[in-house]
Design an enzyme around this catalytic site. Structure first.
Site, PDB file in Angstrom:
ATOM      1  N   HIS A   1     -10.845  -4.808   9.133  1.00 38.51           N
ATOM      2  CA  HIS A   1     -11.642  -4.604   7.919  1.00 38.51           C
ATOM      3  C   HIS A   1     -12.934  -3.850   8.234  1.00 38.51           C
ATOM      4  O   HIS A   1     -13.949  -4.053   7.582  1.00 38.51           O
ATOM      5  CB  HIS A   1     -11.986  -5.946   7.261  1.00 38.51           C
ATOM      6  CG  HIS A   1     -10.802  -6.706   6.739  1.00 38.51           C
ATOM      7  ND1 HIS A   1      -9.869  -7.276   7.570  1.00 38.51           N
ATOM      8  CD2 HIS A   1     -10.397  -6.991   5.475  1.00 38.51           C
ATOM      9  CE1 HIS A   1      -8.940  -7.889   6.832  1.00 38.51           C
ATOM     10  NE2 HIS A   1      -9.249  -7.717   5.559  1.00 38.51           N
TER      11      HIS A   1
ATOM     12  N   GLU B   1       0.825  -1.215   0.000  1.00 37.05           N
ATOM     13  CA  GLU B   1       0.000   0.000   0.000  1.00 37.05           C
ATOM     14  C   GLU B   1       0.858   1.263   0.000  1.00 37.05           C
ATOM     15  O   GLU B   1       0.596   2.195  -0.752  1.00 37.05           O
ATOM     16  CB  GLU B   1      -0.952   0.007   1.193  1.00 37.05           C
ATOM     17  CG  GLU B   1      -2.268  -0.694   0.921  1.00 37.05           C
ATOM     18  CD  GLU B   1      -2.143  -2.209   0.889  1.00 37.05           C
ATOM     19  OE1 GLU B   1      -1.113  -2.736   1.378  1.00 37.05           O
ATOM     20  OE2 GLU B   1      -3.068  -2.885   0.387  1.00 37.05           O
TER      21      GLU B   1
END
Lengths: 329, 325
Positions: free
Chosen positions: B129, B60
């Protein structure tokens, strides 16, 4: 400057000298300005490393881009930013290349491909790769250069950026300026593999060479090959330049405890400018008088830059929050 | 009007812009041939190939930094994080680079980059998440932050994100992705900084963010049976934040509740509340109220997960309490 004795083809070689001297004089004057209190913030000089920016940028077009580091004055000058704009930026003036928003560590001149120097170690690698992605996507033959030091080599950005550039064949030249110390932490204490080129060949299957970073001709040759590779669509390269900074990490910082006087003295003997001067004379490309004239010219240019910066206005305080968003947003 | 899902609406915006702007490319994990974990890019790889639908390694920080460089040099990257929690690995590139480049370059470099991903609590996704994080980005100068609550807004706001020159966080609540709603066939865009009054009323104002918007509307339908007439505002973008619409509503109702699934401390409700006190204090007939999720990492077990998000009963109680003040 009369150059009757200079053989045809000498000018590019003399130009390397001219640029290195310009960087050196600028840095010396900026260091002085810092001591005089004219530079309100930090000042990281490039003294001793001039051959790298000079040798690399000699191969670039104006529309090629450079992403640089906190030690970026040399990259800015070699890419074509004027000493006036650099000096004014360090003094925080409206005429600076970032209009007083950046200082020493945030020099910007995108109109000639200087896409920023940075106060953070690592992003130049990723952004350099990203510019390469842009050029490939848009079908341009521009190339991108990311400068960084040995201090970035153990950072995740190095691994992530070089890996992406390799798997996607991006037109990027990664230039490691290994000056042996990340601020004051020795490279030998930061890695088991100080041969960055070896690591890059093994880890990313990328073209990588190790060169004497104080030999401007060696750097220029390596960069010429890397730029040609990138421009012809054959992917990224790394140039691992071994060099040394002969001033402290930043002006005004204590410079002891992590390196010895003997080591510094030995590296000063390997000064890239003196070495190139000797070679130019020996090879008949320039006379001592020619080189003295170049030095005098650089001194004049830099004195003018300092005077320009000193006499320039500070930015209007009412503009302090300008440019956060794009115009019209 | 036809009804399509939130995800379909957003994908339509992306597809329309990719068709007219060859500088747009998408990066992410599984957004290429697979079409995205949440079908965000379904069908686009076949049209545009790997340069424009780029599957990435799981890096990322790396691909966000790469996209910063691409945005600086003429491209328009869309970073598809899948779950927005993954953005946290790239915070340095976001907060130190992407949000600051336009400023540092005195406006000469643009930063047209869209950072999208699903936010919010639901489906026992557990704490890696389930995050939303938008107050972090609202706090930092240089970001636009959009939190559409329905398909129409999702398409219109993504169109604006894909045509502007600023970094945009485009945050899609996971419980909204499959909800259907009316979306016109003709192209349109919605400007940032323009809240929607999604229900008119006179007894109190509720500012409802993202997933809270449909939940609050459902509750207000019930309250209407008791003749409680509640005005509901969806800010749609949190940066810029349309305070004028909120202040105007408070001027009418005199009462304000901010309903937000994310955390209370230093959150959007705190900011709205402070601004109303600064600019609309005399209009207030009661203290401003906030309804937030519990200030905790998100638990996995359904019995724990449901305990930390404001449900319809909590929304109803908060509104009734506010009106009774």
């Amino acid at each position: 400057m009369a150059n009757d004795r200079t053989a045809s083809g000498s000018e590019p070689l003399v130009a390397l000298y001219r640029m290195m001297v310009l960087i050196r004089r600028t840095e010396e004057q900026l260091a002085r300005a810092h001591q005089m209190g004219l530079v309100p913030g930090p000042c990281h000089t490039y003294v001793g490393e001039e051959a790298i920016a000079t040798g690399v940028c000699a191969n670039l077009r104006a529309d090629d881009v450079v992403f640089s580091t906190h030690r970026g004055h040399g990259h800015a000058l070699a890419k074509g930013v004027s000493p006036r704009a650099v000096a004014a930026e360090l003094m925080g003036k409206a005429t600076g290349c970032s209009q007083g928003r950046g200082g020493s560590m945030h020099l910007f001149a995108p109109e000639i491909g200087l896409m920023g120097t940075s106060g953070i170690v690592g992003p130049s690698i990723l952004q350099g790769a990203g510019a390469g992605y842009s050029f490939k996507l848009l079908g341009s033959d521009q190339v991108s250069v990311a400068f960084f030091g040995d201090g970035a080599v153990s950072n995740g950005a190095f691994h992530e950026g070089l890996n992406m550039a390799a798997i996607w064949d991006l037109p990027v030249i990664f230039v490691c300026e290994d000056n042996m110390y990340a601020t004051e932490v020795a490279f030998r204490d930061a890695t088991r593999v100080q041969d960055v080129a070896q690591r890059v060949r093994a880890s990313y299957d990328m073209a990588a060479v190790r060169v004497d970073g104080n030999d401007v001709l060696a750097v220029r040759q390596a960069a010429e090959e890397a730029v040609a590779r990138a421009r012809s669509g054959d992917g990224p390269s790394l140039i691992d330049c071994k060099t040394y900074r002969t001033r402290p990490h930043a002006e005004g910082m204590r410079d002891g405890g992590y390196r010895t006087a003997e080591e510094m003295a030995a590296w000063k003997q390997r000064d890239p400018i003196a070495a190139h001067a000797a070679w130019l004379i020996e090879a008949g490309h320039a006379s001592a008088a020619d080189l003295e004239a170049i030095e005098a010219e650089a001194t004049t240019t830099v004195n003018d830059a300092i005077e320009f910066a000193r006499s320039s206005p500070f930015p209007d305080p009412a503009t302090a929050a300008d440019f956060i968003f794009s115009a019209g947003a | 009007m036809r009804e399509i899902t939130y995800t379909e609406a957003a994908r339509e915006a992306l597809a329309e812009q990719m068709a007219v702007d060859p500088s747009i490319f998408v990066v992410g994990e599984g957004i290429g041939e697979r079409g995205g974990n949440f079908n965000t890019t379904l069908g686009l790889y076949e049209k545009y190939g790997p340069m424009r639908l780029r599957d990435t390694p799981i890096v990322e920080r790396g691909f966000v930094g790469l996209c910063a460089g691409a945005a600086m040099t003429g491209s328009r990257p869309v970073v598809d994080f899948m779950f927005i929690d993954f953005i946290l690995d790239s915070m340095g590139e976001l907060l130190n680079q992407i949000s600051k480049i336009q400023y540092m370059s005195s406006g000469r470099i643009k930063m047209p980059i869209v950072l999208r991903g699903c936010i919010g609590i639901g489906g026992a996704a557990a704490t890696h998440h389930s995050g939303s994080y938008y107050p972090l980005f609202v706090h930092i100068p240089g970001f636009r932050v959009a939190t559409p609550s329905n398909p129409y807004d999702a398409k219109g706001l993504l169109k604006t994100a894909l045509t502007g020159d600023d970094p945009v966080l485009f945050l899609e609540h996971k419980l909204l992705l499959n909800r259907r709603g009316p979306v016109p066939e003709a192209e349109y865009a919605l400007p940032f900084g323009q809240a929607a009054v999604i229900r008119e009323g006179s007894d109190a104002t509720v500012v409802a963010l993202a997933v809270m918007a449909p939940k609050v509307l459902d509750v207000c339908d019930e309250l209407a049976k008791d003749r409680l007439d509640i005005e509901v505002i969806d800010p749609r973008t949190l940066a810029p934040l349309d305070m004028a619409t909120i202040l105007e509503s408070v001027g009418k109702t005199g009462r304000l509740l901010i309903a937000d699934e994310t955390f209370g401390p230093c959150g959007i409700g705190a900011e709205i509340s402070a601004q109303v006190m600064e600019q609309g204090f005399d209009d207030l007939d009661a203290p401003i109220a906030r309804l937030n999720g519990v200030h905790t990492p998100t638990p996995y077990s359904p019995s724990l997960e449901s305990a930390i998000i404001p449900d319809n009963a909590a929304i109803e109680k908060a509104i009734r309490d506010l009106v009774a003040e």
